[in-house]
Design a protein around this motif. Structure first.
Motif, PDB file in Angstrom:
ATOM      1  N   ALA A 215      16.224 -37.026 -10.919  1.00 38.49           N
ATOM      2  CA  ALA A 215      15.131 -37.762 -10.278  1.00 38.49           C
ATOM      3  C   ALA A 215      14.258 -36.817  -9.454  1.00 38.49           C
ATOM      4  N   GLN A 216      14.886 -35.891  -8.755  1.00 41.55           N
ATOM      5  CA  GLN A 216      14.128 -34.912  -7.972  1.00 41.55           C
ATOM      6  C   GLN A 216      13.292 -34.019  -8.886  1.00 41.55           C
ATOM      7  N   LEU A 217      13.835 -33.682 -10.041  1.00 45.56           N
ATOM      8  CA  LEU A 217      13.100 -32.864 -11.006  1.00 45.56           C
ATOM      9  C   LEU A 217      11.841 -33.587 -11.472  1.00 45.56           C
ATOM     10  N   MET A 218      11.933 -34.898 -11.715  1.00 50.10           N
ATOM     11  CA  MET A 218      10.754 -35.658 -12.114  1.00 50.10           C
ATOM     12  C   MET A 218       9.690 -35.609 -11.018  1.00 50.10           C
ATOM     13  N   PHE A 219      10.129 -35.704  -9.784  1.00 54.92           N
ATOM     14  CA  PHE A 219       9.189 -35.630  -8.656  1.00 54.92           C
ATOM     15  C   PHE A 219       8.561 -34.244  -8.572  1.00 54.92           C
ATOM     16  N   SER A 223       4.951 -35.457 -10.059  1.00 54.74           N
ATOM     17  CA  SER A 223       4.374 -36.369  -9.061  1.00 54.74           C
ATOM     18  C   SER A 223       2.899 -36.103  -8.811  1.00 54.74           C
ATOM     19  N   LYS A 224       2.438 -34.887  -9.053  1.00 53.34           N
ATOM     20  CA  LYS A 224       1.038 -34.554  -8.805  1.00 53.34           C
ATOM     21  C   LYS A 224       0.197 -34.547 -10.081  1.00 53.34           C
ATOM     22  N   HIS A 238      -0.751 -45.474 -10.084  1.00 51.77           N
ATOM     23  CA  HIS A 238      -0.663 -44.249  -9.299  1.00 51.77           C
ATOM     24  C   HIS A 238       0.591 -44.218  -8.416  1.00 51.77           C
ATOM     25  N   ARG A 239       1.435 -45.234  -8.550  1.00 48.46           N
ATOM     26  CA  ARG A 239       2.652 -45.285  -7.747  1.00 48.46           C
ATOM     27  C   ARG A 239       3.917 -45.102  -8.568  1.00 48.46           C
ATOM     28  N   PHE A 240       3.866 -45.416  -9.874  1.00 47.71           N
ATOM     29  CA  PHE A 240       5.078 -45.460 -10.680  1.00 47.71           C
ATOM     30  C   PHE A 240       4.888 -44.716 -12.004  1.00 47.71           C
ATOM     31  N   ASP A 289       6.908 -41.060  -5.519  1.00 42.77           N
ATOM     32  CA  ASP A 289       7.293 -40.342  -4.304  1.00 42.77           C
ATOM     33  C   ASP A 289       8.802 -40.113  -4.226  1.00 42.77           C
ATOM     34  N   ASN A 290       9.512 -40.423  -5.344  1.00 44.80           N
ATOM     35  CA  ASN A 290      10.957 -40.217  -5.451  1.00 44.80           C
ATOM     36  C   ASN A 290      11.751 -41.059  -4.462  1.00 44.80           C
TER      37      ASN A 290
END
Length: 317
Positions: A215-219, A223-224, A238-240, A289-290
């Motif tokens: 999950a952190q890797l996806m962020f 995320s940007k 823009h949130r999911f 935003d993880n």
């Protein structure tokens, strides 16, 4: 030692060359077959769908719905029809009732070697805007909403290759050596079931999270990344991101990943605060935003992330 005849030398060379060519040509996709006379790959999809879905499926696999754009392509299409018992969609289509038939490549009907079935075309009730090839190689006009098998076609351009890391010809996948998976972010917003189809066509699936690190890797990676949803900054797009889990029953307790496991069994079930929340929100997302998982209507338009697990075996011959 006896001398090899010229014929024997040619024969040996041909066997070697053909083997090499087969290896090279098969590098597009393992599920497509290369026909040298057309310089193209073909695949017949036996699971039927309507014309628009068939066109998109071929597109996301990297090709087009096949049309008889010349005698060589037509000959291959006829050979594929030898084992079919009914009509199969082609890429020849009429955009509107007052228009003419064209292939997806823009070739006009009168420039293609079409042989009509008896009584065709008849445009029954002015509703038949797609062409299907019949088992005997003739053609008929049919409704685009019919549910039929279809043939995909990919001409050789010389740029086809399978990623040595990710095992797919689809561009944009990035290997993570820790998880041994490849991931791809799609910024074009679609509904959940379309996202699922796109990932499948590329040889993968919507990402399935197995732990906090993934999950952190996806962020960290995505995320940007930009979102292409008509620029509506206030929208949920823009949130999911869509990811690979959903609820298949009215019982809200059971959320399953696309490989059939409960999300708890998959290894990541960290819901965002207050989630899951909606009675009609049956598709899974990850907050950009993880901060955890979120449920949402499957008809929302969102970006999504695909994953190829065990990438070395994805499309390798």
């Amino acid at each position: 030692m006896g001398h090899l005849s010229i014929g024997r030398i040619v024969s040996v060379f041909c066997v070697w060359a053909c083997a090499v060519n087969i290896k090279v040509y098969s590098q597009y996709r393992q599920d497509y077959t290369y026909y040298p006379e057309t310089r193209a790959w073909f695949k017949i999809h036996k699971v039927p769908t309507d014309w628009n879905e068939a066109r998109l499926k071929c597109y996301f696999e990297g090709g087009n719905l096949a049309s008889p754009i010349n005698d060589r392509v037509y000959a291959v299409m006829r050979s594929l029809m030898l084992v079919q018992s009914g009509p199969v969609f082609t890429g020849v289509h009429m955009m509107d009732t007052a228009g003419d038939y064209y292939s997806i490549e823009g070739i006009a009907l009168d420039q293609m070697p079409i042989q009509w079935a008896k009584g065709e075309p008849n445009n029954l009730n002015n509703t038949e805007r797609s062409l299907a090839i019949l088992p005997d190689g003739t053609f008929a006009d049919v409704k685009s909403s019919n549910i039929l098998p279809y043939i995909c076609y990919k001409p050789k351009t010389g740029n086809e290759s399978i990623s040595s890391d990710c095992g797919t010809n689809a561009k944009g996948y990035e290997l993570d050596p820790v998880s041994n998976s490849c991931y791809k972010y799609h910024g074009d917003c679609v509904v959940w079931h379309r996202a699922h189809m796109v990932c499948s066509a590329e040889g993968g699936h919507l990402v399935i999270l197995n732990n906090d690190r993934e999950a952190q890797l996806m962020f960290d990676r995505y995320s940007k990344r930009p979102v292409n949803c008509n620029g509506d900054d206030a929208s949920s797009s823009h949130r999911f991101y869509y990811i690979g889990f959903h609820n298949i029953d009215v019982d809200r307790a059971y959320w399953f990943t696309l490989d059939g496991r409960r999300i708890e069994e998959a290894g990541y079930s960290n819901w965002a605060a207050g989630e899951p929340s909606g009675n009609h929100e049956r598709c899974g997302t990850l907050l950009r935003d993880n901060s955890g998982l979120n449920d949402i209507s499957c008809d929302e338009w969102l970006p999504f992330i695909c994953e190829i697990t065990n990438p070395k075996t994805a499309f390798n011959p």
